[in-house]
Design a protein around this motif. Structure first.
Motif, PDB file in Angstrom:
ATOM      1  N   TRP A   1     -27.956 -41.335  51.356  1.00  0.00           N
ATOM      2  CA  TRP A   1     -28.925 -41.968  52.266  1.00  0.00           C
ATOM      3  C   TRP A   1     -28.370 -42.033  53.678  1.00  0.00           C
ATOM      4  O   TRP A   1     -29.100 -41.805  54.655  1.00  0.00           O
ATOM      5  CB  TRP A   1     -29.312 -43.358  51.760  1.00  0.00           C
ATOM      6  N   ASP A   2     -27.075 -42.309  53.812  1.00  0.00           N
ATOM      7  CA  ASP A   2     -26.496 -42.312  55.150  1.00  0.00           C
ATOM      8  C   ASP A   2     -26.550 -40.916  55.762  1.00  0.00           C
ATOM      9  O   ASP A   2     -26.850 -40.766  56.941  1.00  0.00           O
ATOM     10  CB  ASP A   2     -25.055 -42.832  55.119  1.00  0.00           C
ATOM     11  N   GLY A   3     -26.270 -39.912  54.944  1.00  0.00           N
ATOM     12  CA  GLY A   3     -26.346 -38.531  55.428  1.00  0.00           C
ATOM     13  C   GLY A   3     -27.744 -38.151  55.885  1.00  0.00           C
ATOM     14  O   GLY A   3     -27.910 -37.303  56.767  1.00  0.00           O
ATOM     15  N   LYS A   4     -28.742 -38.784  55.310  1.00  0.00           N
ATOM     16  CA  LYS A   4     -30.144 -38.572  55.712  1.00  0.00           C
ATOM     17  C   LYS A   4     -30.493 -39.341  56.986  1.00  0.00           C
ATOM     18  O   LYS A   4     -31.578 -39.187  57.522  1.00  0.00           O
ATOM     19  CB  LYS A   4     -31.104 -39.035  54.610  1.00  0.00           C
ATOM     20  N   GLY A   5     -29.588 -40.209  57.425  1.00  0.00           N
ATOM     21  CA  GLY A   5     -29.850 -41.011  58.610  1.00  0.00           C
ATOM     22  C   GLY A   5     -30.495 -42.350  58.312  1.00  0.00           C
ATOM     23  O   GLY A   5     -30.968 -43.032  59.219  1.00  0.00           O
ATOM     24  N   ASP A   6     -30.516 -42.758  57.039  1.00  0.00           N
ATOM     25  CA  ASP A   6     -31.118 -44.029  56.645  1.00  0.00           C
ATOM     26  C   ASP A   6     -30.009 -45.044  56.357  1.00  0.00           C
ATOM     27  O   ASP A   6     -29.670 -45.320  55.212  1.00  0.00           O
ATOM     28  CB  ASP A   6     -32.025 -43.834  55.430  1.00  0.00           C
ATOM     29  N   TRP A   7     -29.451 -45.607  57.425  1.00  0.00           N
ATOM     30  CA  TRP A   7     -28.352 -46.556  57.303  1.00  0.00           C
ATOM     31  C   TRP A   7     -28.752 -47.745  56.442  1.00  0.00           C
ATOM     32  O   TRP A   7     -27.973 -48.209  55.610  1.00  0.00           O
ATOM     33  CB  TRP A   7     -27.912 -47.024  58.697  1.00  0.00           C
TER      34      TRP A   7
END
Length: 94
Positions: A28-34
């Protein structure tokens, strides 16, 4: 799964089936969803979860909170870039 395959999976709408909680948080972080990454990470009650939690708070810019979580993970705050740390954590868990 290789690191390259994990990174390639970021083009999908949802994490690949069978990913552990820690890898889901990193996905999810890699997707930009912190926010989603943090939601997943805060439910992982072990040193791996603490490591990811530390990284996320470092990324957020909350260095004091990050330092707390690095200590819980048994790690020092790295001098690497956030991108390098994300890759290091992901590679270590794959």
């Amino acid at each position: 799964m290789t690191l390259d395959a994990f990174i390639a999976s970021l083009s999908q709408a949802a994490p690949p089936e069978g990913l552990s909680g820690p890898l889901q948080a990193l996905w999810w972080d890699g997707k930009g969803d912190w926010e989603q990454a943090h939601n997943v990470a805060q439910d992982i009650d072990n040193s791996t979860g603490s490591w990811i939690h530390a990284y996320l708070h470092r990324k957020e810019g909350d260095r004091s909170n990050a330092a707390y979580w690095y200590t819980r993970a048994g790690k020092s705050m790295p001098f690497s870039t956030l991108e390098e740390e994300w890759r290091d954590i992901t590679a270590a868990l794959l």
